[in-house]
Write an enzyme that holds these catalytic residues in place. Structure first.
Site, PDB file in Angstrom:
ATOM      1  N   SER A  14      42.696  39.684  41.902  1.00 28.70           N
ATOM      2  CA  SER A  14      43.619  39.097  40.935  1.00 28.70           C
ATOM      3  C   SER A  14      43.424  39.754  39.571  1.00 28.70           C
ATOM      4  CB  SER A  14      43.428  37.579  40.893  1.00 28.70           C
ATOM      5  OG  SER A  14      42.071  37.244  40.615  1.00 28.70           O
ATOM      6  N   ASP A 183      38.923  35.425  26.641  1.00 30.79           N
ATOM      7  CA  ASP A 183      39.827  34.279  26.609  1.00 30.79           C
ATOM      8  C   ASP A 183      39.289  33.099  27.417  1.00 30.79           C
ATOM      9  OD1 ASP A 183      40.023  35.302  29.129  1.00 30.79           O
ATOM     10  OD2 ASP A 183      42.157  35.777  29.049  1.00 30.79           O
ATOM     11  N   HIS A 186      38.595  36.203  31.336  1.00 33.38           N
ATOM     12  CA  HIS A 186      38.530  37.651  31.559  1.00 33.38           C
ATOM     13  C   HIS A 186      37.395  38.277  30.751  1.00 33.38           C
ATOM     14  CE1 HIS A 186      42.779  36.495  32.448  1.00 33.38           C
ATOM     15  NE2 HIS A 186      42.415  37.100  33.584  1.00 33.38           N
TER      16      HIS A 186
END
Length: 231
Positions: A14, A183, A186
């Site tokens: 992902s 964030d 990530h």
């Protein structure tokens, strides 16, 4: 295709994979290590869970491809472990289904060739405070991340292929909460360096033939070329 052909390393996952070249990411780090030795192919799909990955794994890695990857690094789990939404709008996948999805993905990848090697990356931790929305609500909890991480590790142990416990690895740094995420999810350059180093260590310790350790792999065009022959 640009030649000569090199061993292929594929990264399938992902957004942790999709952003792997962003801000000194872990994929960029690996690409630098394996320059002139292997090609790094990114197949990252931001927001995806294991359910979506299973639907396309045979298209991303076709059985009839003439060239099979030497190594596939797989990451799914972070989005699967998101808390369920009452209206079913989240990426949450129940734990039992997640394990079976990952089992089926691994089974397909293992069937590609006798020399296709696998490394699975588990769900990493998150910075819950960094992720809170304007109402103070967060849809990811480290308690859930750990459960999905442990389930992935157990599956890899059962199927006898390599796994990297990102949940534990990231937290080994005392200041991980403030240095690991851009964030809340990530990776920063510092966290990516940690991940890339662990992947290199795992590869170097693997009993694989042929070896995929970068020091054991030949450089492309590792020959003397006279200056006059270079345009």
């Amino acid at each position: 295709m640009v030649g000569p052909a090199r061993p292929q390393f594929a990264l399938f996952g992902s957004s942790i994979v999709q952003f792997g070249f962003f801000q000194e990411g872990w994929a960029a780090d690996l690409a630098h290590t394996y320059a002139r030795k292997a090609d790094i192919f990114m197949r990252g799909y931001s927001g995806w869970n294991s359910r979506q990955a299973l639907q396309v794994v045979d298209k991303v890695f076709p059985m009839d491809d003439a060239v099979k990857p030497s190594l596939v690094i797989v990451y799914f789990g972070g989005n699967d472990s998101v808390l369920p939404d009452p209206e079913g709008l989240s990426s949450h996948v129940p734990l039992n289904e997640y394990v079976e999805n990952m089992r089926n993905i691994a089974t397909h990848l293992q069937s590609l060739s006798d020399t296709t090697r696998l490394i699975f990356l588990t769900a990493p931790p998150v910075n819950e405070e960094q992720m809170k929305d304007d109402l103070g609500i967060v849809n990811r909890k480290n308690e859930q991340c750990k459960i999905y991480s442990n389930a992935c590790l157990a599956l890899c142990n059962e199927m006898n292929f390599k796994a990297i416990d990102l949940f534990t690895l990231i937290q080994q740094r005392p200041d991980w909460l403030t240095t690991s995420f851009i964030d809340g999810i990530h990776f920063t350059a510092a966290a990516s360096a940690t991940v890339a180093n662990e992947i290199r260590l795992t590869i170097s310790q693997a009993d694989w033939t042929p070896s995929l350790h970068w020091e054991s792999m030949p450089d492309e065009f590792d020959i003397s070329i006279s200056p006059s022959a270079v345009g």
